[in-house]
Design an enzyme around this catalytic site. Structure first.
Site, mmCIF file in Angstrom:
data_model
loop_
_atom_site.group_PDB
_atom_site.id
_atom_site.type_symbol
_atom_site.label_atom_id
_atom_site.label_comp_id
_atom_site.label_asym_id
_atom_site.label_seq_id
_atom_site.Cartn_x
_atom_site.Cartn_y
_atom_site.Cartn_z
ATOM 1 N N LYS A 70 0.847 -1.200 0.000
ATOM 2 C CA LYS A 70 0.000 0.000 0.000
ATOM 3 C C LYS A 70 0.880 1.248 0.000
ATOM 4 O O LYS A 70 0.652 2.185 -0.764
ATOM 5 C CB LYS A 70 -0.945 -0.015 1.217
ATOM 6 C CG LYS A 70 -2.104 -0.983 1.030
ATOM 7 C CD LYS A 70 -2.902 -1.279 2.296
ATOM 8 C CE LYS A 70 -3.907 -2.394 1.986
ATOM 9 N NZ LYS A 70 -4.645 -2.897 3.153
ATOM 10 N N GLN A 80 -5.148 -1.955 9.254
ATOM 11 C CA GLN A 80 -5.074 -3.258 8.604
ATOM 12 C C GLN A 80 -5.728 -4.335 9.477
ATOM 13 O O GLN A 80 -5.440 -4.439 10.660
ATOM 14 C CB GLN A 80 -3.601 -3.597 8.309
ATOM 15 C CG GLN A 80 -3.389 -4.881 7.529
ATOM 16 C CD GLN A 80 -3.957 -4.842 6.113
ATOM 17 O OE1 GLN A 80 -4.033 -3.786 5.491
ATOM 18 N NE2 GLN A 80 -4.367 -5.987 5.617
ATOM 19 N N ASP A 107 -11.612 2.508 3.733
ATOM 20 C CA ASP A 107 -11.951 1.084 3.635
ATOM 21 C C ASP A 107 -13.453 0.870 3.392
ATOM 22 O O ASP A 107 -13.870 -0.215 3.003
ATOM 23 C CB ASP A 107 -11.591 0.381 4.954
ATOM 24 C CG ASP A 107 -10.290 -0.388 4.877
ATOM 25 O OD1 ASP A 107 -9.969 -0.903 3.790
ATOM 26 O OD2 ASP A 107 -9.608 -0.499 5.913
HETATM 27 N N1 GUN Z 1 -7.519 -7.109 5.492
HETATM 28 C C1 GUN Z 1 -7.863 -7.792 4.373
HETATM 29 N N2 GUN Z 1 -8.450 -6.976 3.462
HETATM 30 C C2 GUN Z 1 -8.480 -5.751 4.027
HETATM 31 C C3 GUN Z 1 -8.957 -4.480 3.580
HETATM 32 O O1 GUN Z 1 -9.500 -4.320 2.480
HETATM 33 N N3 GUN Z 1 -8.799 -3.459 4.472
HETATM 34 C C4 GUN Z 1 -8.232 -3.609 5.691
HETATM 35 N N4 GUN Z 1 -8.137 -2.555 6.482
HETATM 36 N N5 GUN Z 1 -7.784 -4.783 6.134
HETATM 37 C C5 GUN Z 1 -7.903 -5.834 5.307
#
Ligand code: GUN
Length: 293
Positions: A53, A97, A120
């Site tokens: 990211k 995350q 998100d």
């Molecule tokens: N863990 C797996 N996919 C995601 C996501 O799209 N966002 C976040 N914050 N954590 C994740």
């Protein structure tokens, strides 16, 4: 192999290019999109995602900072950090995350992030906006799947779209995107899960089958209607002593069988995976624009 491959890398690249142009345009107006990523603990998969990211932000000219916290951080400490980020104008987007260590309440964190910074799309306000088809942030993985279908001009209009898996991150938002009364949606949508009886009987009626079961190779060829479009959201490591690394990556669909029956299919890796980060970049730019209106 009969099915056409739906290449998520190509789609993600095209999304990233358009984000990059938008970022350049925003900078001319003195708006510098910023994303804060919070990583708690040492989960190896989460570390890889978070690193990617950050790298993608850098490539697109988006300012980003990763806040790494020890796995035993308290809810109170994490709450304080979220509150600070909520008030920091450098960050238009905040992402924590998932999954989080057990002592932390993910739901409390999701509620705490300001909906305007919730890139998100997990906050109840954004979930509600998705269902009501109002402007808001939509979860990145299902939004990326809609983008793949659009890119390959796969129409959902009047089709039966079946989602396997009812997670908050993928299955539930996916279902709600599919049936919306709008161009590029308008499907008849069904969701299946662990308690569904005779799942094959339902998946075999799917024109578009989206699988986010979290179980390696869960969907087999006999569960797919001939000519269906199959979207595989899974990313699993399974032991395979015949490979150099001792493991291989596989989706939630048995690819060899499915690709003989489907008309189009996403590979793993290189299908849905690359879309998640690309859509996060879209949401971050959208947040920056929204906060500077
Ligand atoms: N863990 C797996 N996919 C995601 C996501 O799209 N966002 C976040 N914050 N954590 C994740």
């Amino acid at each position: 192999m009969k099915a056409m491959l739906l290449n998520g890398k190509d789609v993600a690249k095209s999304v990233r290019e358009s984000v990059k142009h938008e970022v350049e345009a925003l900078k001319k107006e003195n708006i510098y999109p910023g994303l804060a990523v919070v990583l708690v603990g040492e989960d190896p998969a989460s570390k890889v995602y978070v690193r990617n990211k950050g790298r993608t932000c850098e490539k697109l000219g988006i300012f980003s900072e990763t806040i790494t916290l020890p796995k035993d951080v308290s809810q109170k400490e994490l709450n304080t950090i979220i509150d600070k980020l909520n008030h920091d104008p450098k960050f238009h987007g905040i992402l924590v995350q998932m999954p989080l260590p057990r002592q932390l309440d993910a739901s409390e964190i999701i509620h705490r992030i300001r909906p305007e910074k919730d890139v998100d799309g997990f906050h109840p306000e954004n979930v509600g906006r998705l269902i009501l088809d109002e402007e808001g942030f939509q979860p990145c993985t299902p939004a990326g799947i809609m983008e793949i279908l659009r890119y390959y001009k796969i129409s959902l209009e009047g089709k039966h779209a079946v989602v396997v898996g009812r997670s908050n991150i993928v299955g539930k938002p996916m279902l709600n995107m599919l049936y919306q009364k709008k161009k590029d949606a308008n499907a008849t949508a069904t969701i299946c899960h662990t308690r569904t009886q005779d799942m094959g009987a339902i998946t075999r009626t799917a024109d578009v089958l989206i699988v986010a079961a979290g179980v390696p190779e869960f969907v087999t060829g006999d569960m797919i209607k001939p000519g269906a479009v199959v979207i595989d959201v899974g990313m699993n490591r399974v032991d395979d002593p015949s490979t150099d690394k001792g493991y291989r990556l596989t989706g939630d669909v048995k690819f060899d069988e499915a690709s003989e029956i489907a008309s189009a299919i996403t590979p793993v890796p290189g299908g849905v995976g690359p879309m998640t980060i690309a859509m996060l970049m879209v949401n971050t730019v959208k947040a920056a624009k929204f906060q500077n209106r």
